[in-house]
Scaffold this active site. Structure first.
Site, short mmCIF file in Angstrom:
data_model
loop_
_atom_site.label_atom_id
_atom_site.label_comp_id
_atom_site.label_asym_id
_atom_site.label_seq_id
_atom_site.Cartn_x
_atom_site.Cartn_y
_atom_site.Cartn_z
N TYR A 176 -17.60 2.13 4.04
CA TYR A 176 -16.16 2.27 4.32
C TYR A 176 -15.95 3.03 5.64
CZ TYR A 176 -11.41 4.19 3.98
OH TYR A 176 -10.12 4.59 4.25
N LYS A 206 -14.42 1.55 9.17
CA LYS A 206 -13.20 2.11 9.77
C LYS A 206 -13.49 2.61 11.20
CE LYS A 206 -9.64 2.77 8.01
NZ LYS A 206 -8.40 1.95 7.95
N GLY A 257 0.82 -1.21 0.00
CA GLY A 257 0.00 0.00 0.00
C GLY A 257 0.86 1.27 0.00
N ALA A 298 -5.91 -1.97 4.68
CA ALA A 298 -7.35 -1.69 4.81
C ALA A 298 -8.05 -2.03 3.51
CB ALA A 298 -7.58 -0.21 5.14
N LEU A 330 -5.66 -10.09 6.18
CA LEU A 330 -6.62 -9.70 7.22
C LEU A 330 -7.98 -10.37 7.03
CD1 LEU A 330 -5.85 -5.90 7.72
CD2 LEU A 330 -5.00 -7.83 9.03
N TRP A 379 -7.36 11.93 2.14
CA TRP A 379 -6.99 12.28 0.75
C TRP A 379 -5.51 11.94 0.47
CZ3 TRP A 379 -9.61 17.27 -1.53
CH2 TRP A 379 -10.96 17.27 -1.21
N THR A 411 -9.62 7.26 9.09
CA THR A 411 -9.97 8.10 7.95
C THR A 411 -10.86 9.29 8.31
OG1 THR A 411 -11.23 8.05 5.86
CG2 THR A 411 -11.90 6.48 7.52
N ASP A 412 -10.76 10.32 7.48
CA ASP A 412 -11.66 11.49 7.57
C ASP A 412 -13.11 11.09 7.26
OD1 ASP A 412 -10.74 10.90 4.97
OD2 ASP A 412 -11.17 12.92 4.24
#
Ligand SMILES: NC(=O)c1ccc[n+]([C@@H]2O[C@H](COP(=O)([O-])OP(=O)(O)OC[C@H]3O[C@@H](n4cnc5c(N)ncnc54)[C@H](OP(=O)(O)O)[C@@H]3O)[C@@H](O)[C@H]2O)c1
Length: 294
Positions: free
Chosen positions: A126, A130, A10, A61, A38, A151, A102-103
């Protein structure tokens, strides 16, 4: 300190592997599929048991935001259940864990940058998966930190910056959404921030442990603003560049809804770990440079 990073291929794991070079006192092992999968219960625990790290960074992820809407079972398995398993396996070998989040845990209705304590309310599968991952990590290992970022782009993998540069090779005009705002984050900068955390914990193992942090590029823009910045950096280097036109989210329907504002306020991390994320435009220039060099 020995660090195990999941999701070896990643953007973030590859950035960590690059940025750890030359830092004394940190050794980093990145493990990906199939060795650490995972989706398979017990797989992370086996890798953590074999490597015996002092710190685990869970960078793996299920990141396909739209696809997750049609595959919630797998998204929750990887982003929620497995995140908890990683944290528990780390606890068994007395390792701390950094869970990357994450945002998209926010709904984006606020007009202000989001602080860590702001109420969460994810809009899609998503973000929900998370968010559950965050909770499971908190419950499984007291020596944790949740690091929310946003982002993410880098010289590696697929991301918005690379997509814009590739599109400009074949198109003169790019239509890009203007009514979503966020904090573009270079994975290379995020890696530097995480390694600073690890170095801090080498000397002061309890510093800022058991908390949630936002770590994203300084400043904010829209996807349109980011695309314009990428094109401007391309022009400076005589690379193919396109004209960018602003469009509305309603003109670019996606399977999953996105928050209209997910700008993250990273001051808490800055103060606790004495690390300021670079201004987002500077980091775009660095990554365009790297991509230009091939
Ligand atoms: N990208 C963004 O814009 C963004 C924004 C906010 C937060 N984040 C978070 O930041 C973290 C790092 O993101 P990134 O951009 O580096 O993601 P990425 O480039 O999409 O990499 C994700 C990695 O997870 C791995 N993975 C997926 N399913 C797996 C499984 N079942 N077992 C083991 N590994 C698996 C993938 O492996 P394969 O290579 O084998 O597919 C991939 O290497 C993630 O936690 C993500 O949620 C990302």
């Amino acid at each position: 300190m020995k660090i195990l990073v999941t999701g070896a291929d990643g953007q973030l794991a590859r950035s960590l592997v690059e940025r750890v070079q030359g830092r004394s006192g940190l050794e980093l092992v990145a493990v990906g599929r199939p060795e650490l999968d995972l989706a398979v219960p017990g797989s992370a625990a086996a890798a953590i048991g074999a490597i015996q790290p002092q710190l685990v960074i869970n960078a793996a992820a299920y990141t396909a935001v739209d696809k997750a809407e049609d595959d919630p079972g797998l998204a929750f398995r990887i982003n929620a259940e497995a995140a908890g398993e990683v944290a528990a396996a780390a606890a068994l070998v007395d390792a701390a864990v950094i869970q990357i989040s994450t945002d998209y845990v926010f709904d984006g209705r606020s007009n202000e940058p989001y602080a860590e304590e702001a109420p969460t309310s994810p809009l899609g599968v998503y973000g929900r998966s998370k968010l559950e991952g965050e909770d499971r990590v908190r419950a499984a290992n007291p020596r944790h930190a949740i690091v929310r970022t946003a982002w993410v782009y880098s010289p590696f993998g697929s991301n918005f910056v690379k997509t814009m540069m590739a599109a400009a090779r074949t198109r003169d005009v790019l239509n890009v959404v203007e009514d979503q705002r966020g904090s573009p984050t270079s994975a290379l900068d995020l890696a530097d921030g995480l390694l600073q955390m690890a170095e801090t914990w080498n000397d002061a193992p309890d510093r800022g442990v058991g908390a949630t942090y936002h770590v994203a590029g300084t400043g904010e823009t829209s996807w349109f603003g980011l695309a314009e910045c990428v094109m401007s950096e391309c022009r400076k280097r005589s690379l193919p560049a396109a004209k960018v036109l602003p469009i509305a989210t309603s003109d670019w329907p996606t399977r999953a809804a996105r928050p209209p504002n997910s700008v993250l306020d990273s001051h808490k991390f800055e103060q606790e770990f004495d690390f300021t994320m670079p201004e987002w435009r500077q980091s775009v220039a660095v990554v365009v440079d790297r991509l230009a060099a091939g």
